[in-house]
Design a protein around this motif. Structure first.
Motif, PDB file in Angstrom:
ATOM      1  N   ARG A 189       0.981  -1.497   0.068  1.00 17.36           N
ATOM      2  CA  ARG A 189      -0.085   0.033  -0.060  1.00 17.36           C
ATOM      3  C   ARG A 189       0.870   1.157  -0.111  1.00 17.36           C
ATOM      4  NH1 ARG A 189      -4.786  -2.036   4.364  1.00 17.36           N
ATOM      5  NH2 ARG A 189      -5.298  -3.980   2.872  1.00 17.36           N
ATOM      6  N   ALA A 190       2.002   1.309   0.614  1.00 17.75           N
ATOM      7  CA  ALA A 190       2.703   2.472   0.658  1.00 17.75           C
ATOM      8  C   ALA A 190       3.476   2.714  -0.634  1.00 17.75           C
ATOM      9  CB  ALA A 190       3.837   2.213   1.821  1.00 17.75           C
ATOM     10  N   ASP A 191       3.701   1.628  -1.436  1.00 17.81           N
ATOM     11  CA  ASP A 191       4.258   2.033  -2.779  1.00 17.81           C
ATOM     12  C   ASP A 191       3.102   2.426  -3.845  1.00 17.81           C
ATOM     13  OD1 ASP A 191       6.777   1.401  -2.249  1.00 17.81           O
ATOM     14  OD2 ASP A 191       6.623  -0.759  -2.871  1.00 17.81           O
ATOM     15  N   VAL A 192       1.849   2.031  -3.442  1.00 16.08           N
ATOM     16  CA  VAL A 192       0.646   2.375  -4.123  1.00 16.08           C
ATOM     17  C   VAL A 192       0.451   3.697  -4.000  1.00 16.08           C
ATOM     18  CG1 VAL A 192      -1.587   2.011  -4.610  1.00 16.08           C
ATOM     19  CG2 VAL A 192      -0.222   0.029  -4.870  1.00 16.08           C
ATOM     20  N   GLN A 193       0.325   4.070  -2.799  1.00 14.89           N
ATOM     21  CA  GLN A 193       0.058   5.434  -2.151  1.00 14.89           C
ATOM     22  C   GLN A 193       0.996   6.522  -2.759  1.00 14.89           C
ATOM     23  OE1 GLN A 193      -1.259   5.656   1.886  1.00 14.89           O
ATOM     24  NE2 GLN A 193      -0.790   7.435   2.242  1.00 14.89           N
ATOM     25  N   ARG A 194       2.195   6.191  -2.900  1.00 11.85           N
ATOM     26  CA  ARG A 194       2.992   7.234  -3.273  1.00 11.85           C
ATOM     27  C   ARG A 194       2.959   7.572  -4.798  1.00 11.85           C
ATOM     28  NH1 ARG A 194       7.970   8.846  -1.467  1.00 11.85           N
ATOM     29  NH2 ARG A 194       8.993   8.641  -3.394  1.00 11.85           N
ATOM     30  N   ARG A 195       1.990   6.607  -5.527  1.00 10.60           N
ATOM     31  CA  ARG A 195       1.810   6.965  -7.083  1.00 10.60           C
ATOM     32  C   ARG A 195       0.457   7.474  -7.063  1.00 10.60           C
ATOM     33  NH1 ARG A 195       5.724   7.227 -10.608  1.00 10.60           N
ATOM     34  NH2 ARG A 195       4.301   6.373 -12.167  1.00 10.60           N
ATOM     35  N   LEU A 196      -0.198   7.952  -6.223  1.00  9.24           N
ATOM     36  CA  LEU A 196      -1.711   8.534  -6.063  1.00  9.24           C
ATOM     37  C   LEU A 196      -1.378   9.868  -5.780  1.00  9.24           C
ATOM     38  CD1 LEU A 196      -3.456   5.885  -4.027  1.00  9.24           C
ATOM     39  CD2 LEU A 196      -3.459   6.068  -6.485  1.00  9.24           C
ATOM     40  N   PHE A 197      -1.417  10.794  -6.846  1.00 10.81           N
ATOM     41  CA  PHE A 197      -1.057  12.145  -6.572  1.00 10.81           C
ATOM     42  C   PHE A 197      -2.348  13.186  -6.536  1.00 10.81           C
ATOM     43  CE2 PHE A 197       2.484  10.273  -8.871  1.00 10.81           C
ATOM     44  CZ  PHE A 197       3.572  10.503  -8.171  1.00 10.81           C
ATOM     45  N   VAL A 198      -2.327  13.996  -5.593  1.00 12.22           N
ATOM     46  CA  VAL A 198      -3.537  15.314  -5.503  1.00 12.22           C
ATOM     47  C   VAL A 198      -2.662  16.504  -5.052  1.00 12.22           C
ATOM     48  CG1 VAL A 198      -5.378  15.842  -4.207  1.00 12.22           C
ATOM     49  CG2 VAL A 198      -4.882  13.524  -4.501  1.00 12.22           C
ATOM     50  N   LYS A 199      -3.149  17.462  -6.210  1.00 12.32           N
ATOM     51  CA  LYS A 199      -2.621  18.984  -5.994  1.00 12.32           C
ATOM     52  C   LYS A 199      -3.917  19.783  -5.937  1.00 12.32           C
ATOM     53  CE  LYS A 199       1.625  18.426  -8.561  1.00 12.32           C
ATOM     54  NZ  LYS A 199       2.600  19.120  -9.471  1.00 12.32           N
ATOM     55  N   THR A 200      -3.860  20.726  -4.912  1.00  8.87           N
ATOM     56  CA  THR A 200      -4.993  21.715  -4.769  1.00  8.87           C
ATOM     57  C   THR A 200      -4.385  23.095  -4.957  1.00  8.87           C
ATOM     58  OG1 THR A 200      -4.727  21.666  -2.161  1.00  8.87           O
ATOM     59  CG2 THR A 200      -6.219  19.920  -3.201  1.00  8.87           C
ATOM     60  N   GLU A 201      -5.593  24.066  -5.370  1.00 11.60           N
ATOM     61  CA  GLU A 201      -5.241  25.371  -5.641  1.00 11.60           C
ATOM     62  C   GLU A 201      -6.433  26.003  -4.817  1.00 11.60           C
ATOM     63  OE1 GLU A 201      -3.593  28.620  -5.749  1.00 11.60           O
ATOM     64  OE2 GLU A 201      -2.487  26.969  -6.448  1.00 11.60           O
ATOM     65  N   PRO A 202      -6.515  26.743  -3.774  1.00  9.37           N
ATOM     66  CA  PRO A 202      -5.168  27.038  -3.228  1.00  9.37           C
ATOM     67  C   PRO A 202      -4.616  25.861  -2.423  1.00  9.37           C
ATOM     68  CG  PRO A 202      -7.018  27.759  -2.000  1.00  9.37           C
ATOM     69  CD  PRO A 202      -7.465  27.344  -3.260  1.00  9.37           C
ATOM     70  N   LYS A 203      -3.607  25.668  -1.884  1.00  4.07           N
ATOM     71  CA  LYS A 203      -2.911  24.499  -1.241  1.00  4.07           C
ATOM     72  C   LYS A 203      -3.744  24.034   0.030  1.00  4.07           C
ATOM     73  CE  LYS A 203       1.474  22.477  -0.133  1.00  4.07           C
ATOM     74  NZ  LYS A 203       2.798  22.598  -0.148  1.00  4.07           N
ATOM     75  N   GLN A 204      -4.201  22.936   0.096  1.00  2.00           N
ATOM     76  CA  GLN A 204      -4.758  22.374   1.180  1.00  2.00           C
ATOM     77  C   GLN A 204      -4.377  20.951   1.391  1.00  2.00           C
ATOM     78  OE1 GLN A 204      -9.481  23.468   0.683  1.00  2.00           O
ATOM     79  NE2 GLN A 204      -8.319  24.123  -1.072  1.00  2.00           N
ATOM     80  N   PRO A 205      -3.380  20.584   2.314  1.00  3.88           N
ATOM     81  CA  PRO A 205      -2.546  19.420   2.440  1.00  3.88           C
ATOM     82  C   PRO A 205      -3.670  18.284   2.891  1.00  3.88           C
ATOM     83  CG  PRO A 205      -1.310  20.950   3.105  1.00  3.88           C
ATOM     84  CD  PRO A 205      -2.685  21.611   2.870  1.00  3.88           C
ATOM     85  N   GLY A 206      -3.546  17.264   2.455  1.00  6.77           N
ATOM     86  CA  GLY A 206      -4.477  15.893   3.202  1.00  6.77           C
ATOM     87  C   GLY A 206      -3.746  14.771   2.941  1.00  6.77           C
ATOM     88  N   THR A 207      -4.137  13.628   3.099  1.00  2.44           N
ATOM     89  CA  THR A 207      -3.580  12.396   3.098  1.00  2.44           C
ATOM     90  C   THR A 207      -4.690  11.093   2.526  1.00  2.44           C
ATOM     91  OG1 THR A 207      -2.393  10.834   4.405  1.00  2.44           O
ATOM     92  CG2 THR A 207      -4.276  11.520   5.473  1.00  2.44           C
ATOM     93  N   TRP A 208      -3.947   9.975   2.107  1.00  4.81           N
ATOM     94  CA  TRP A 208      -4.994   8.891   1.710  1.00  4.81           C
ATOM     95  C   TRP A 208      -5.226   8.236   3.219  1.00  4.81           C
ATOM     96  CZ3 TRP A 208      -6.979   8.568  -2.970  1.00  4.81           C
ATOM     97  CH2 TRP A 208      -6.294   9.196  -3.966  1.00  4.81           C
ATOM     98  N   SER A 209      -6.026   7.456   2.805  1.00  2.70           N
ATOM     99  CA  SER A 209      -6.586   6.509   3.999  1.00  2.70           C
ATOM    100  C   SER A 209      -7.190   4.987   3.254  1.00  2.70           C
ATOM    101  CB  SER A 209      -7.412   6.890   4.940  1.00  2.70           C
ATOM    102  OG  SER A 209      -7.852   6.196   5.920  1.00  2.70           O
ATOM    103  N   TRP A 210      -6.802   4.091   3.824  1.00  2.00           N
ATOM    104  CA  TRP A 210      -7.264   2.718   3.021  1.00  2.00           C
ATOM    105  C   TRP A 210      -8.208   2.112   4.042  1.00  2.00           C
ATOM    106  CZ3 TRP A 210      -4.825   0.585  -1.347  1.00  2.00           C
ATOM    107  CH2 TRP A 210      -3.858   1.511  -1.655  1.00  2.00           C
ATOM    108  N   LEU A 211      -9.185   1.514   3.459  1.00  2.00           N
ATOM    109  CA  LEU A 211      -9.956   0.681   3.935  1.00  2.00           C
ATOM    110  C   LEU A 211      -9.360  -0.818   4.332  1.00  2.00           C
ATOM    111  CD1 LEU A 211     -13.537   0.340   1.938  1.00  2.00           C
ATOM    112  CD2 LEU A 211     -13.028   1.630   4.195  1.00  2.00           C
ATOM    113  N   ASP A 212      -9.859  -1.448   5.410  1.00  2.00           N
ATOM    114  CA  ASP A 212      -8.996  -2.515   6.155  1.00  2.00           C
ATOM    115  C   ASP A 212      -8.654  -3.635   4.991  1.00  2.00           C
ATOM    116  OD1 ASP A 212      -8.968  -1.459   8.660  1.00  2.00           O
ATOM    117  OD2 ASP A 212     -10.739  -2.546   9.475  1.00  2.00           O
ATOM    118  N   ASP A 213      -9.524  -3.777   4.012  1.00  2.00           N
ATOM    119  CA  ASP A 213      -9.428  -4.650   3.166  1.00  2.00           C
ATOM    120  C   ASP A 213      -8.541  -4.531   2.022  1.00  2.00           C
ATOM    121  OD1 ASP A 213     -11.250  -3.280   1.831  1.00  2.00           O
ATOM    122  OD2 ASP A 213     -12.675  -4.870   1.704  1.00  2.00           O
ATOM    123  N   GLY A 214      -8.177  -3.094   1.794  1.00  2.00           N
ATOM    124  CA  GLY A 214      -7.481  -2.594   0.658  1.00  2.00           C
ATOM    125  C   GLY A 214      -8.227  -2.386  -0.414  1.00  2.00           C
ATOM    126  N   THR A 215      -9.730  -2.423  -0.784  1.00  2.00           N
ATOM    127  CA  THR A 215     -10.350  -2.227  -1.838  1.00  2.00           C
ATOM    128  C   THR A 215     -10.580  -0.881  -2.270  1.00  2.00           C
ATOM    129  OG1 THR A 215     -12.508  -2.717  -0.511  1.00  2.00           O
ATOM    130  CG2 THR A 215     -11.388  -4.360  -1.598  1.00  2.00           C
TER     131      THR A 215
END
Length: 428
Positions: free
Chosen positions: A168-194
């Motif tokens: 999941r860490a490798d996959v998450q590093r390939r999921l890019f989100v950019k916002t304007e204006p900048k509003q940092p966030g994060t990804w979060s996984w369901l337990d089963d990874g779906t």
């Protein structure tokens, strides 16, 4: 010079000499170690290493820099064609703007520079792998381009089969989100990874632009699978709209830009087919659709419905229900949906957006994680714990109220996921 003259000169000299107290230093001075580090020439190591073969087409140019920063990256294929790309924000790698081509050689020339203007350049050449016959993991990006979404719209990527924890860490590093204006966030996984959701600590600001890239094509995932596609989308966030449905009063309160604009009588799910309590997001809007519940445990009916707005994969909608208008505001008679009058359903269709927050409270069952876009149905702290890499501790909700009105504390639901139904959906 007489003795008094010499004493006066000595006093003047002492007065003009800076004196150091304790650990302080003269303003503008620089510790010797720091000065040496700044004057040291920059160094650079690149990956893939020179001569590497069978490199995935998802490859990035890794840059390990000391005493400097990346100033320029030039990448060309074996036909001399330039490859576009950008540096990661943390400066650790250069990411191609689209997947590389299979079975092709590439050369990367990278220049680094330090604060003194000294530069160093390294290059590497590598060859990508041939087209693989390994199975792919199907990904779906629930974020379309050129749309206007609500302030609670999470960026959602679904996977079939689910992503194993170790990948999941490798996959998450390939999921890019950019916002304007900048509003940092994060990804979060369901337990089963779906499913993985992306959101900021607070609701998106109206008028923001969100650009997404799920750069998964050719990415090695787990032991024997690859990512299936590289998807991009950019859309805008509209006005703040939220709905609050209270089972105790059988009323829906509609807020726009933080102001109550209408209360609407509703009929929710009857005790045998209760509506879910929790924080949901409008997922789809249909002026006309058909609910076909034949084959479902509590179904068996087919009904045409107008002005339907999906809240869950399991088939909970807000929709026009002229047959239950006498019960709306008094009695729950639906199969789990929020029934409203035809007039109110038509009005809502003109007010709401996909991505608007809908809070339902006081029913018999909690919302299940993954049954819809459930990113807001947990606290920020719990959401952040679902990230594969650690989330910065300073990334947290603002102390002042966000754009959307406050709602009751998030329900703590059980784990699991309700599978997505056919596109026609169920409901009632």
């Amino acid at each position: 010079m007489d003795k008094r003259r010499r004493i006066a000169l000595l006093v003047t000299t002492l007065a003009l000499t800076p004196v150091a107290f304790g650990g302080c230093t003269e303003r503008g001075s620089r510790p010797a170690g720091q000065a040496a580090a700044r004057s040291a020439p920059p160094t650079l190591a690149l990956t893939p290493a020179a001569g590497t073969r069978d490199v995935p087409i998802s490859a990035e140019i890794g840059t390990e820099v000391k005493n400097g920063r990346v100033a320029e990256v030039k990448v060309r294929d074996d036909k001399g064609r330039a490859v576009d790309g950008t540096m990661r924000e943390d400066g650790t790698a250069w990411v191609p703007a689209k997947p590389l081509e299979n079975k092709r050689s590439y050369r990367a020339d990278v220049t680094v520079k330090n604060d003194s203007g000294q530069t160093a350049t390294q290059n590497t050449t590598f060859t990508t792998m041939a087209k693989s016959d390994r199975q792919t993991i199907t990904s779906t990006l629930y974020f379309a381009g050129n749309r206007t979404y609500g302030t609670a719209m999470p960026v959602t990527v679904a996977f079939d089969p689910g992503i194993p924890k170790e990948a999941r860490a490798d996959v998450q590093r390939r999921l890019f989100v950019k916002t304007e204006p900048k509003q940092p966030g994060t990804w979060s996984w369901l337990d089963d990874g779906t499913q993985a959701y992306y959101r900021a600590p607070d609701f998106w600001r109206p008028g923001s632009t969100i650009s997404v890239r799920a750069a998964l094509e050719g990415l090695p995932i787990g032991k024997d699978r690859l990512g299936d596609a590289d998807r991009t989308a950019s859309s805008r966030i509209g006005n703040q709209v939220s709905l609050d449905i209270d089972n105790a009063t059988k009323q829906m309160s509609v807020f726009r830009d933080g102001r109550l604009v209408r209360r609407i009588p509703v009929s929710l799910g009857k005790p045998s087919t209760p509506s879910s309590s929790g924080k949901m997001v409008i997922m789809e809007k249909h002026e006309f659709t058909t609910f076909d519940t034949r084959g479902e445990p509590d179904g068996g009916y087919v009904v045409d419905v107008e002005d339907a707005q999906r809240l869950t994969w399991g088939g909970e909608f807000i929709h026009a229900a002229p047959w239950s208008e006498g019960d709306q505001g008094n009695t729950n008679v639906s199969h789990g949906c929020a029934n409203v009058s035809s007039v109110n359903a038509d009005w809502l269709m003109g007010v709401t957006q996909v991505g608007d927050l809908v809070t339902v409270r006081g029913t018999e069952v909690p919302l299940t994680p993954g049954n819809g876009w459930t990113a807001w149905n947990v606290s920020w702290e719990e959401f952040a714990r679902g990230s594969a890499p650690p989330v910065p501790a300073n990334l947290k909700p603002a102390p002042t109220p966000s754009a959307a009105p406050s709602a009751p504390a998030a329900v703590a639901p059980p784990t699991g996921r309700t599978p997505a139904p056919a596109s026609s959906g169920s409901g009632g």
